[in-house]
Motif scaffolding. Structure first.
Motif, PDB file in Angstrom:
ATOM      1  N   ARG A 267       0.818  -1.209   0.000  1.00  0.00           N
ATOM      2  CA  ARG A 267       0.000   0.000   0.000  1.00  0.00           C
ATOM      3  C   ARG A 267       0.851   1.257   0.000  1.00  0.00           C
ATOM      4  NH1 ARG A 267      -3.167  -3.147   3.567  1.00  0.00           N
ATOM      5  NH2 ARG A 267      -2.129  -2.199   5.374  1.00  0.00           N
ATOM      6  N   ALA A 271       0.776   3.880  -2.918  1.00  0.00           N
ATOM      7  CA  ALA A 271       0.417   5.273  -2.631  1.00  0.00           C
ATOM      8  C   ALA A 271       1.515   6.226  -3.049  1.00  0.00           C
ATOM      9  CB  ALA A 271       0.113   5.433  -1.143  1.00  0.00           C
ATOM     10  N   HIS A 387     -10.602   5.852  -2.166  1.00  0.00           N
ATOM     11  CA  HIS A 387      -9.631   6.041  -1.079  1.00  0.00           C
ATOM     12  C   HIS A 387      -8.201   6.000  -1.613  1.00  0.00           C
ATOM     13  CE1 HIS A 387     -12.313   6.279   2.311  1.00  0.00           C
ATOM     14  NE2 HIS A 387     -12.963   5.163   1.937  1.00  0.00           N
ATOM     15  N   LYS A 388      -7.928   5.132  -2.596  1.00  0.00           N
ATOM     16  CA  LYS A 388      -6.584   5.071  -3.175  1.00  0.00           C
ATOM     17  C   LYS A 388      -6.229   6.385  -3.861  1.00  0.00           C
ATOM     18  CE  LYS A 388      -6.304   0.074  -3.980  1.00  0.00           C
ATOM     19  NZ  LYS A 388      -6.181  -1.006  -5.003  1.00  0.00           N
ATOM     20  N   ASP A 391      -5.420   8.849  -1.047  1.00  0.00           N
ATOM     21  CA  ASP A 391      -4.157   8.474  -0.405  1.00  0.00           C
ATOM     22  C   ASP A 391      -2.979   8.841  -1.286  1.00  0.00           C
ATOM     23  OD1 ASP A 391      -5.505   7.506   1.769  1.00  0.00           O
ATOM     24  OD2 ASP A 391      -5.558   5.435   1.045  1.00  0.00           O
ATOM     25  N   SER A 394      -2.469  12.629  -1.320  1.00  0.00           N
ATOM     26  CA  SER A 394      -1.939  13.189  -0.075  1.00  0.00           C
ATOM     27  C   SER A 394      -0.441  13.003   0.044  1.00  0.00           C
ATOM     28  CB  SER A 394      -2.631  12.533   1.122  1.00  0.00           C
ATOM     29  OG  SER A 394      -4.025  12.783   1.092  1.00  0.00           O
ATOM     30  N   THR A 395       0.148  12.137  -0.774  1.00  0.00           N
ATOM     31  CA  THR A 395       1.592  11.901  -0.691  1.00  0.00           C
ATOM     32  C   THR A 395       2.394  12.791  -1.620  1.00  0.00           C
ATOM     33  OG1 THR A 395       1.397  10.151  -2.355  1.00  0.00           O
ATOM     34  CG2 THR A 395       1.230   9.494  -0.039  1.00  0.00           C
ATOM     35  N   ARG A 433     -13.546  12.106   2.371  1.00  0.00           N
ATOM     36  CA  ARG A 433     -12.171  12.528   2.131  1.00  0.00           C
ATOM     37  C   ARG A 433     -12.065  14.003   1.791  1.00  0.00           C
ATOM     38  NH1 ARG A 433      -8.604   8.187   1.956  1.00  0.00           N
ATOM     39  NH2 ARG A 433      -7.114   9.904   2.175  1.00  0.00           N
TER      40      ARG A 433
END
Length: 521
Positions: A267, A271, A387-388, A391, A394-395, A433
């Protein structure tokens, strides 16, 4: 001057030889009264002649006699001149009458020619109409003949097809009958053979069963003896038992830890490095892309921020507004503040996607483009995929502008019956989110029908921008930008592009360039 010629002033007309009142046919004269008829000189007055002679003598003795004669001569000449002018006027009138007659004759001739032309045209039109009718009749006759031939051919084909089907059905019936006869014969033969060999078959089955039972019993006895001796020896040795238990425990712990660690690492890698399946296009550099396109990756890393409106043609008021948005977004990234979410709505092809890319490049951010139409087909996997995406967003170290095109495809009102349960769950995940503003990603939604959004989506939008169709000035700039030659060769090009979007004008310019290249080649 009448008195000079012998009749008096009291007389209104000169004397005549005949009586003033001649006898009529009815005898209404003086004789009817019994009087003697008078001669023709009975009414003559001689005093007039005397006066005339006296006047002539006086005129002759007068010193103005010559002037009077000259005056009479001049009057006579004037009368003659007047007579000549009247003659000339009469001649001029005759000439004018002749010209008028010539003009009338020409007019009549022209009318005659016009009427003849009309008649010739009418005759030609009538002949053309007759020819067309004859041609139409011939065409109808030929069409009727073709239809009749086609009908006959169809009837022939139908008959042939019916005969072929009948033949096939007859063959199938015969084949089926023969197959039944063959099966019946084989069944009868097999039953006869089985009846004749029933005792032999039962003996063979009994022998095989006894042999199989003996083999199984011997295998069970052998396995029990071996397992019993091994288990007794294992239980008797305490060290082997302890080592075995410890080994199984360590193996279980290792398998569980490895599985969890693999999931976490996977994950994390997904991500950090992998691109989510919902993202169609992104400027964010991934490891796979860097390995596959090193030159392109190097150019992207060395690229500098661009103007947010470079290559984007908008109306002056809209340009001013989006430029303010670009400046505010760039300042937000530099100050590491919270990004504002934007909704852009309008007809397709008006520059929403292009401006989103330019906004990201101008602000020094990465952009990612996803389409709302890709969410609904994912079903129950849509929640995980959503969600992926967040995520992965956000990185980003530079900040990510997440552009959702056709957002109304999955962000519609949850109260409607058309939305499925899986899509409702995906929408809830999206709302979860995006519940708070982020300093990692900026949300930009694009839609043609913003009124279909769920009320919770409107609560997450900070600014709304309308991208309308280009006006006259914007269309001229677009035509000049995409095809300068077409602009200079067609003066009314901007009028012909009324109601067209920027994308349609761009395609028009490309098509014109292609056609120009084909003609030149």
């Amino acid at each position: 001057m009448s008195w000079l010629f012998g009749w008096g002033r009291g007389s209104s007309k000169p004397p005549t030889d005949e009586a003033e009142t001649p006898e009529g046919e009815g005898g209404s004269s003086d004789k009817s009264f019994g009087e003697k008829p008078k001669d023709k000189w009975s009414n003559f007055d001689p005093t007039g002649l005397e006066r005339a002679a006296k006047s002539a003598r006086e005129l002759d003795r007068s010193r103005h006699a010559k002037e009077a004669l000259d005056l009479a001569r001049m009057q006579e000449q004037s009368v003659q001149l007047e007579h000549q002018s009247k003659v000339k006027e009469y001649e001029a009138a005759l000439e004018q009458l002749k010209g008028e007659q010539i003009r009338l004759q020409a007019e009549e001739k022209r009318k005659t020619l016009t009427e003849e032309t009309k008649q010739n045209q009418a005759r030609a039109q009538y002949q053309d109409k007759l020819a067309r009718q004859r041609y139409d009749d011939q065409v109808r006759q030929q069409q009727a003949l073709n239809e009749e031939n086609l009908r006959k051919q169809e009837e022939s084909v139908t008959k042939q097809e019916a005969m072929r089907k009948a033949t096939i059905e007859h063959e199938m019936a015969l084949r089926h009958k023969n197959e039944l006869l063959r099966v019946e014969a084989e069944s009868a033969a097999r039953a006869k053979v089985e009846r004749e060999n029933a005792d032999l078959i039962r003996e063979q089955i009994r022998l095989k069963a006894a042999e199989h039972r003996q083999t199984v019993l011997e295998s069970i006895r052998t396995a029990g003896a071996v397992f019993g001796e091994g288990f007794h020896a294992f239980v008797s040795d305490w060290d082997k038992l302890t080592a075995t238990v410890a080994g199984f425990t360590l193996l279980a712990v290792g398998v569980y830890s490895a599985r969890n660690a693999t999931g976490v690492i996977g994950r994390y890698i997904e991500a950090r490095l992998g691109k989510p399946s919902l993202v169609r296009e992104t400027s964010r550099i991934t490891v796979a892309e860097a390995i596959k396109h090193p030159v392109k990756t190097t150019k992207r890393l060395r690229s500098r921020p661009q103007d947010a409106l470079e290559g984007v043609v908008l109306s002056p008021s809209l340009e001013e507004r989006v430029r303010d948005i670009a400046i505010a977004t760039r300042n937000t990234r530099q100050n590491k503040g919270l990004y504002r979410n934007i909704l852009m709505y309008g007809p397709p092809g008006t520059g929403k996607t292009l401006f989103a890319k330019k906004l990201a490049l101008h602000s020094g951010m990465d952009y990612a483009i996803m389409t709302g139409g890709d969410v609904a087909p994912m079903g129950r996997d849509g929640v995980t995929a959503m969600h992926k995406v967040f995520d992965w967003a956000s990185t980003s170290q530079r900040g990510l502008l997440l552009f959702v095109d056709e957002a109304d495809a999955f962000l519609r009102k949850r109260s409607t019956e058309t939305i499925s349960e899986d899509l409702r769950s995906t929408l809830n995940a999206f709302l979860y989110r995006t519940g708070e503003q982020s300093n990692k990603f900026m949300l930009v939604l694009a839609s043609n029908q913003p009124e279909q959004f769920d009320w919770a989506i409107n609560d997450r939008i900070d600014e709304i921008v309308n991208f309308a169709l280009p006006g006259l000035e914007e269309r001229e700039r677009l035509v000049l930008h995409h095809s300068p030659l077409m602009y200079f060769s067609t003066n009314d090009c901007s009028d012909e592009t009324i109601g067209m979007s920027g994308r349609e004008i761009s395609k028009l310019g490309v098509a014109w360039q292609v056609s120009t290249c084909d003609l030149s080649s």
